[in-house]
Design a protein around this motif. Structure first.
Motif, PDB file in Angstrom:
ATOM      1  N   THR A 187       1.127  -1.346   0.137  1.00 61.94           N
ATOM      2  CA  THR A 187       0.025   0.119   0.011  1.00 61.94           C
ATOM      3  C   THR A 187       0.764   1.423  -0.384  1.00 61.94           C
ATOM      4  O   THR A 187       0.491   2.395   0.234  1.00 61.94           O
ATOM      5  N   ILE A 188       2.110   0.963  -0.032  1.00 59.82           N
ATOM      6  CA  ILE A 188       3.285   2.031   0.059  1.00 59.82           C
ATOM      7  C   ILE A 188       2.874   3.186  -0.839  1.00 59.82           C
ATOM      8  O   ILE A 188       3.050   4.704  -0.852  1.00 59.82           O
ATOM      9  N   HIS A 189       2.447   2.799  -2.216  1.00 64.94           N
ATOM     10  CA  HIS A 189       1.559   3.585  -3.742  1.00 64.94           C
ATOM     11  C   HIS A 189       0.553   4.494  -3.225  1.00 64.94           C
ATOM     12  O   HIS A 189       0.593   5.330  -3.254  1.00 64.94           O
ATOM     13  N   ALA A 190      -0.461   3.697  -2.633  1.00 65.48           N
ATOM     14  CA  ALA A 190      -1.536   4.169  -2.723  1.00 65.48           C
ATOM     15  C   ALA A 190      -1.684   5.853  -1.303  1.00 65.48           C
ATOM     16  O   ALA A 190      -1.978   6.044  -1.813  1.00 65.48           O
ATOM     17  N   ASP A 191       0.142   5.024  -0.129  1.00 61.40           N
ATOM     18  CA  ASP A 191      -0.619   6.057   0.172  1.00 61.40           C
ATOM     19  C   ASP A 191       0.067   7.784   0.077  1.00 61.40           C
ATOM     20  O   ASP A 191      -0.109   8.357   0.905  1.00 61.40           O
ATOM     21  N   ALA A 192       0.891   7.245  -0.817  1.00 67.77           N
ATOM     22  CA  ALA A 192       1.636   8.142  -1.282  1.00 67.77           C
ATOM     23  C   ALA A 192       0.591   9.631  -2.671  1.00 67.77           C
ATOM     24  O   ALA A 192       1.579  10.020  -3.448  1.00 67.77           O
ATOM     25  N   GLY A 193      -0.151   8.593  -2.998  1.00 64.45           N
ATOM     26  CA  GLY A 193      -1.191   9.199  -3.859  1.00 64.45           C
ATOM     27  C   GLY A 193      -1.878   8.397  -5.157  1.00 64.45           C
ATOM     28  O   GLY A 193      -2.262   9.106  -5.703  1.00 64.45           O
ATOM     29  N   GLU A 194      -0.774   7.322  -5.524  1.00 63.15           N
ATOM     30  CA  GLU A 194      -0.964   6.488  -6.970  1.00 63.15           C
ATOM     31  C   GLU A 194      -1.226   5.604  -6.466  1.00 63.15           C
ATOM     32  O   GLU A 194      -0.532   3.950  -6.480  1.00 63.15           O
ATOM     33  N   PRO A 195      -2.733   4.740  -6.805  1.00 64.19           N
ATOM     34  CA  PRO A 195      -2.708   3.272  -6.254  1.00 64.19           C
ATOM     35  C   PRO A 195      -2.145   2.560  -7.635  1.00 64.19           C
ATOM     36  O   PRO A 195      -2.433   1.750  -7.105  1.00 64.19           O
ATOM     37  N   GLY A 196      -2.452   3.066  -8.705  1.00 63.38           N
ATOM     38  CA  GLY A 196      -1.882   2.166  -9.854  1.00 63.38           C
ATOM     39  C   GLY A 196      -0.761   2.431 -10.134  1.00 63.38           C
ATOM     40  O   GLY A 196      -0.459   1.862 -11.211  1.00 63.38           O
ATOM     41  N   ARG A 197       0.266   2.816  -9.161  1.00 65.72           N
ATOM     42  CA  ARG A 197       1.426   2.778  -9.730  1.00 65.72           C
ATOM     43  C   ARG A 197       1.970   1.277  -9.941  1.00 65.72           C
ATOM     44  O   ARG A 197       3.133   1.257 -11.273  1.00 65.72           O
TER      45      ARG A 197
END
Length: 242
Positions: A187-197
């Motif tokens: 979830t680190i990517h979603a937490d930073a604002g880009e869940p689709g990264r």
């Protein structure tokens, strides 16, 4: 064996906890704020038959690091895992306070945890020796342009710490090693604002996919085992060839 894992109740940290539990490690898991995830991970770890204690602590505060290690008690290993990207975007468009918070969490806190780990494990401090594993990132050598240069810079500092500290404490019964994950499904990517990264970047990796948390955890478990007894001062890249 008794091991402390910081950031140990979600993502890579939780996977590391479960993998080490299967190897027979009793565990102490530090976490920042997600009480529900902490309880779920504790129960999952205890289901393997080992003990597990969770401690809520803000690792950017030195007194909280001291409290975490005091509650952990005698240790044979530490996994210095807590971290976050916090933000996505070019450096010039990143607020100064976000840059400071990123470095504070990913580098300064990691240094504080490493310091405490040496004092807990080192024979000159009354410890029995052990292993410190620092979780870095593939970003440390890629630079992450346009996304989080400040995070990459902080993780490069973690790599330097691993190398220098390993030499500093080699005679103190402590091995210091690192693991540098690439793009991993957490979830680190979603937490930073880009869940689709993960879906965007995963196919660009030479192996053609993102990594899974358990693949990083397996590397950590090997480095902490006697099979890696002659490994110190190096960072193992787990990044699918990128």
């Amino acid at each position: 064996m008794r091991t402390l894992v910081t950031g140990g109740t979600r993502g890579i940290g939780a996977a590391v906890a479960l993998r080490l539990a299967r190897d027979g490690h009793d565990l102490v898991l530090g976490y920042a704020s997600d009480d529900r995830a902490a309880e779920e991970t504790r129960l999952a770890v205890e289901d393997t038959g080992v003990s597990c204690h969770v401690v809520r602590a803000d690792l950017t505060e030195p007194e909280s690091v001291d409290r975490l290690f005091a509650e952990a008690g005698a240790l044979t290993g530490v996994v210095n895992n807590a971290g976050a990207t916090l933000h996505l975007g070019p450096l010039a468009q990143t607020p100064p306070e976000v840059i400071a918070a990123t470095v504070d969490l990913n580098l300064t806190a990691a240094l504080l945890v490493a310091r405490a780990a040496v004092r807990a494990l080192g024979t000159s401090y009354g410890g029995g020796g052990g292993v410190l594993v620092n979780i870095s990132s593939g970003a440390a050598t890629l630079g992450s342009p346009g996304e989080y240069v400040q995070y990459a810079a902080a993780k490069a500092g973690v790599d330097a710490m691993t190398l220098g500290l390993a030499q500093e404490v080699a005679g103190d019964g402590v091995r210091v090693v690192g693991v540098a994950p690439g793009i991993v499904r957490t979830t680190i990517h979603a937490d930073a604002g880009e869940p689709g990264r993960v879906d965007r970047v995963g196919p660009l990796v030479p192996l053609g996919r993102a990594g899974e948390p358990h693949e990083v955890a397996d590397a950590v478990a090997w480095l902490m085992s006697d099979e890696a007894s002659y490994v110190t001062g190096t960072t193992l890249r787990v990044a699918g060839g990128r």
